[in-house]
Design an enzyme around this catalytic site. Structure first.
Site, PDB file in Angstrom:
ATOM      1  N   GLU A   1      10.329  16.420  14.759  1.00  0.00           N
ATOM      2  CA  GLU A   1      10.762  16.118  13.388  1.00  0.00           C
ATOM      3  C   GLU A   1      10.049  17.089  12.456  1.00  0.00           C
ATOM      4  OE1 GLU A   1       9.299  12.570  11.235  1.00  0.00           O
ATOM      5  OE2 GLU A   1      11.400  12.215  10.703  1.00  0.00           O
TER       6      GLU A   1
ATOM      7  N   SER B   1       4.956   8.101   9.700  1.00  0.00           N
ATOM      8  CA  SER B   1       5.013   8.951  10.887  1.00  0.00           C
ATOM      9  C   SER B   1       4.896   8.111  12.162  1.00  0.00           C
ATOM     10  CB  SER B   1       3.879   9.973  10.835  1.00  0.00           C
ATOM     11  OG  SER B   1       2.647   9.314  10.793  1.00  0.00           O
TER      12      SER B   1
ATOM     13  N   LYS C   1       0.882  -1.172   0.000  1.00  0.00           N
ATOM     14  CA  LYS C   1       0.000   0.000   0.000  1.00  0.00           C
ATOM     15  C   LYS C   1       0.923   1.226   0.000  1.00  0.00           C
ATOM     16  CE  LYS C   1      -1.796   3.106   1.898  1.00  0.00           C
ATOM     17  NZ  LYS C   1      -1.661   4.530   1.459  1.00  0.00           N
TER      18      LYS C   1
ATOM     19  N   CYS D   1      13.873  10.424   6.666  1.00  0.00           N
ATOM     20  CA  CYS D   1      13.837  10.014   8.069  1.00  0.00           C
ATOM     21  C   CYS D   1      15.224  10.134   8.686  1.00  0.00           C
ATOM     22  CB  CYS D   1      13.267   8.611   8.204  1.00  0.00           C
ATOM     23  SG  CYS D   1      14.052   7.437   7.128  1.00  0.00           S
TER      24      CYS D   1
ATOM     25  N   GLU E   1       9.543   1.632  10.700  1.00  0.00           N
ATOM     26  CA  GLU E   1      10.570   2.667  10.570  1.00  0.00           C
ATOM     27  C   GLU E   1       9.873   4.006  10.627  1.00  0.00           C
ATOM     28  OE1 GLU E   1      13.322   2.544   7.241  1.00  0.00           O
ATOM     29  OE2 GLU E   1      14.059   4.508   7.851  1.00  0.00           O
TER      30      GLU E   1
HETATM   31  O1  TXE Z   1       2.810  10.163   6.989  1.00  0.00           O
HETATM   32  P1  TXE Z   1       1.831   8.958   7.271  1.00  0.00           P
HETATM   33  P2  TXE Z   1       2.420  11.557   6.314  1.00  0.00           P
HETATM   34  C1  TXE Z   1       6.724  11.809   9.018  1.00  0.00           C
HETATM   35  C2  TXE Z   1       7.128  13.234   8.743  1.00  0.00           C
HETATM   36  C3  TXE Z   1       5.925  13.820   8.088  1.00  0.00           C
HETATM   37  C4  TXE Z   1       4.834  13.124   8.822  1.00  0.00           C
HETATM   38  C5  TXE Z   1       3.516  13.045   8.107  1.00  0.00           C
HETATM   39  O2  TXE Z   1       7.390  13.880   9.966  1.00  0.00           O
HETATM   40  O3  TXE Z   1       5.817  15.198   8.286  1.00  0.00           O
HETATM   41  O4  TXE Z   1       5.330  11.819   9.024  1.00  0.00           O
HETATM   42  O5  TXE Z   1       3.647  12.422   6.825  1.00  0.00           O
HETATM   43  C6  TXE Z   1      -0.283   5.427   5.369  1.00  0.00           C
HETATM   44  N1  TXE Z   1      -3.187   3.083   8.882  1.00  0.00           N
HETATM   45  N2  TXE Z   1       7.177  10.874   8.031  1.00  0.00           N
HETATM   46  O6  TXE Z   1       1.201  12.152   6.868  1.00  0.00           O
HETATM   47  O7  TXE Z   1       0.446   9.479   7.384  1.00  0.00           O
HETATM   48  C7  TXE Z   1      -0.210   6.503   4.322  1.00  0.00           C
HETATM   49  O8  TXE Z   1      -1.225   6.316   3.357  1.00  0.00           O
HETATM   50  C8  TXE Z   1      -2.312   2.581   8.020  1.00  0.00           C
HETATM   51  C9  TXE Z   1       8.383  10.168   8.338  1.00  0.00           C
HETATM   52  O9  TXE Z   1       2.417  11.345   4.903  1.00  0.00           O
HETATM   53  O10 TXE Z   1       2.420   8.208   8.395  1.00  0.00           O
HETATM   54  C10 TXE Z   1       1.182   6.281   3.774  1.00  0.00           C
HETATM   55  O11 TXE Z   1       1.161   5.177   2.861  1.00  0.00           O
HETATM   56  N3  TXE Z   1      -1.629   3.321   7.146  1.00  0.00           N
HETATM   57  C11 TXE Z   1       8.596   8.995   7.467  1.00  0.00           C
HETATM   58  C12 TXE Z   1       1.980   5.909   5.023  1.00  0.00           C
HETATM   59  O12 TXE Z   1       1.014   5.455   5.962  1.00  0.00           O
HETATM   60  C13 TXE Z   1      -1.809   4.653   7.157  1.00  0.00           C
HETATM   61  C14 TXE Z   1       8.186   9.136   6.067  1.00  0.00           C
HETATM   62  C15 TXE Z   1       2.762   7.052   5.657  1.00  0.00           C
HETATM   63  O13 TXE Z   1       1.896   8.127   5.907  1.00  0.00           O
HETATM   64  C16 TXE Z   1      -2.719   5.264   8.060  1.00  0.00           C
HETATM   65  C17 TXE Z   1       6.949   9.858   5.890  1.00  0.00           C
HETATM   66  C18 TXE Z   1      -3.423   4.409   8.948  1.00  0.00           C
HETATM   67  N4  TXE Z   1      -4.287   4.892   9.850  1.00  0.00           N
HETATM   68  C19 TXE Z   1       6.517  10.717   6.862  1.00  0.00           C
HETATM   69  N5  TXE Z   1      -2.686   6.590   7.844  1.00  0.00           N
HETATM   70  C20 TXE Z   1       9.952   8.343   7.538  1.00  0.00           C
HETATM   71  N6  TXE Z   1      10.294   7.754   8.677  1.00  0.00           N
HETATM   72  O14 TXE Z   1      10.670   8.300   6.564  1.00  0.00           O
HETATM   73  C21 TXE Z   1      -1.794   6.819   6.865  1.00  0.00           C
HETATM   74  N7  TXE Z   1      -1.272   5.651   6.430  1.00  0.00           N
END
Ligand code: TXE
Length: 498
Positions: free
Chosen positions: A394, A240, A186, A296, A262
């Protein structure tokens, strides 16, 4: 128009994708339109799948796992498929990099470099498939022999973010495949194209149907349903920390699926007075600006020896001013666009908070207007104190916060003063200092006199709230296995019933 020209201009119309189910494209779903963050022009249309589509993908992955058509192959046979995939990726490198740029906003030259890294992931995964093995115990006495087997964990769910859509995918997929597992991916709803394209690549490489499936859609519907799915044996989530926490709850409330996580980072870069300051400044500028700081492992906290702090900050600010920010499709661009509007707002609001809390902007500190798209100048804040929001949260943008230290112990304490533990970097020409700091700072990846270096041979993952488990390399393959102890009696049983 030759291909080179085509791959440097915007598509005439958005490209429509299906989703990838059981070895073939599926269509007919409502579509999500994605605009290029660097240009504001519609570039892709990807399906808004339903939970029923997800169920179908999990069922396909389950069938492909249970029929032993993949798990039952030898490591050498699995390796052959992975090596063929590497060759196909080599052939399609520029095309995949192009779609990555259009959806993500990263510079084209960087994107091609990332695809090269992805090719290496498949090659390392192929090697690991052949080397994966268990253990034995020849120490249980003459009557008993023990074997420790590694078995594929089963059906894996893989949820990926938008910052490195293809690279994060490829730091996992070859290793999941090497272990013998099958999967449902996904991707982030805003960057799904290249994960879908990998389906085609793997089919051409000879991967059996149903082993790799991609279901596109929002995190709240498809992502959540995947984390709760009772027929998924393991879930690997990158994103996140907040969603990571909800993934843990969903796993506990469903079937206790195994998890790999991660999550976020607030990574320190520690510069000692005896470092090569020009090298360290180049590393610090790269560490915070690469991928617009949307990494990250971005080094977002500069912890610098007070004796050289002013000199170092001046060298660094001068270098950061020279970074070329611009159109992602321009070959000369080093830093491209911010990937989403929400992320753009988040970064700008942290820059405002830093100013309001009294930190001093040495360079950057504002958006860059290029007429279209969202761009932010690499920003250096000086005089940051540990309680400020820009020191703790972050930001996930090109914003570096600078602190000073007097002693090695203080540098280590400041480096560890975070809930995260993903990565860290130290710059010193003194081997004792460099090794002491590497051993005492709690982070899953550590760089000495370098930053973001390495290859897919090396494991990656975090300490503390940065996550669970390790990806890539042999460690990454082992992560997708279960360990089974097999006890074999030798000779006649000593009877319990006399
Ligand atoms: O991340 P999300 P977002 C951090 C970074 C950024 C913040 C928000 O600080 O500002 O996260 O980014 C899926 N159940 N990182 O909002 O929402 C979503 O569709 C299952 C750090 O984009 O965590 C996507 O595929 N899945 C990070 C994935 O989760 C869910 C990289 C990540 O999205 C979900 C990215 C749910 N309830 C953001 N909600 C790193 N460590 O590299 C969302 N998703």
């Amino acid at each position: 128009m030759d291909q080179r020209t085509t791959l440097h201009s915007l598509p005439q119309a958005p490209r429509e994708f299906g989703f990838w189910l059981d070895g073939a494209w599926e269509g007919g779903r409502p579509l999500f339109e994605r605009a290029s963050p660097g240009h504001g022009v519609a570039v892709t249309l990807t399906p808004k799948c339903t939970v029923a589509d997800l169920d179908a993908a999990v069922a396909a992955a389950r069938r492909a796992f249970e029929d032993r058509g993949w798990a039952g192959l030898s490591g050498a046979e699995r390796a052959a498929v992975l090596l063929r995939a590497a060759e196909i990726l080599r052939r399609r490198r520029d095309e995949i990099a192009y779609w990555e740029v259009l959806e993500n906003g990263k510079p084209i030259a960087q994107a091609r470099g990332e695809i090269d890294h992805c090719i290496a992931c498949f090659e390392v995964g192929a090697g690991a498939a052949r080397l994966l093995h268990g253990d034995s115990f020849n120490s249980l006495g003459d009557g008993l022999f023990g074997m420790v087997l590694r078995e594929p964990v089963g059906v894996v769910g893989l949820i990926t973010p938008w910052n490195f859509p293809f690279l994060i995918l490829c730091e996992r997929v070859p290793f999941i495949l090497a272990s013998g597992c099958t999967m449902v991916v996904k991707p982030s709803e805003v960057t799904s194209a290249t994960s879908l394209m990998l389906g085609e690549v793997l089919a051409e490489a000879g991967l059996p149907k149903g082993v790799y499936n991609v279901v596109t859609g929002s995190g709240r519907t498809i992502g959540q349903a995947l984390t709760e799915h009772p027929d998924v044996d393991m879930l690997s989530f990158t994103g996140s920390t907040g969603v990571g926490r909800s993934v843990v709850h969903a796993a506990a409330d469903s079937n206790f699926k195994k998890l790999g996580l991660e999550l976020g980072g607030k990574n320190p870069i520690i510069v000692f007075a005896d470092a090569d300051l020009e090298d360290a400044a180049d590393g610090a500028a790269f560490g915070i600006s690469f991928n617009t700081g949307q990494c990250c492992v971005s080094s977002s906290r500069l912890i610098v020896d007070r004796r050289v702090a002013a000199e170092f900050e001046a060298i660094l600010a001068a270098k950061m001013k020279r970074i070329v920010v611009g159109d992602p499709l321009d070959e000369a661009t080093q830093v491209g666009a911010i990937t989403t509007d929400a992320q753009n707002q988040t970064i700008l609001s942290y820059i405002d908070k830093g100013k309001a809390e009294g930190a001093k902007v040495l360079t950057g500190g504002a958006a860059i207007e290029l007429g279209r798209g969202s761009y932010i100048a690499p920003t250096l804040f000086s005089g940051v104190t540990p309680d400020m929001a820009i020191a703790r949260d972050e930001i996930f943008g090109p914003v570096l916060s600078s602190f000073t230290f007097n002693t090695t112990d203080e540098a280590i304490r400041l480096a560890n003063d975070t809930v995260y533990g993903l990565a860290a970097s130290v710059w010193s020409k003194n081997i004792d200092t460099a090794l002491t700091v590497s051993r005492r700072v709690r982070a899953g990846r550590f760089w000495v006199n370098c930053i973001m270096a390495g290859g897919p041979e090396m494991p990656l993952g975090g300490f503390k709230q940065s996550g669970w488990g390790r990806e890539a390399g042999v460690y990454g393959v082992e992560e997708y296995t279960q360990v089974k102890s097999v006890h074999v009696e030798i000779g006649k049983r000593s009877h319990w019933i006399k």
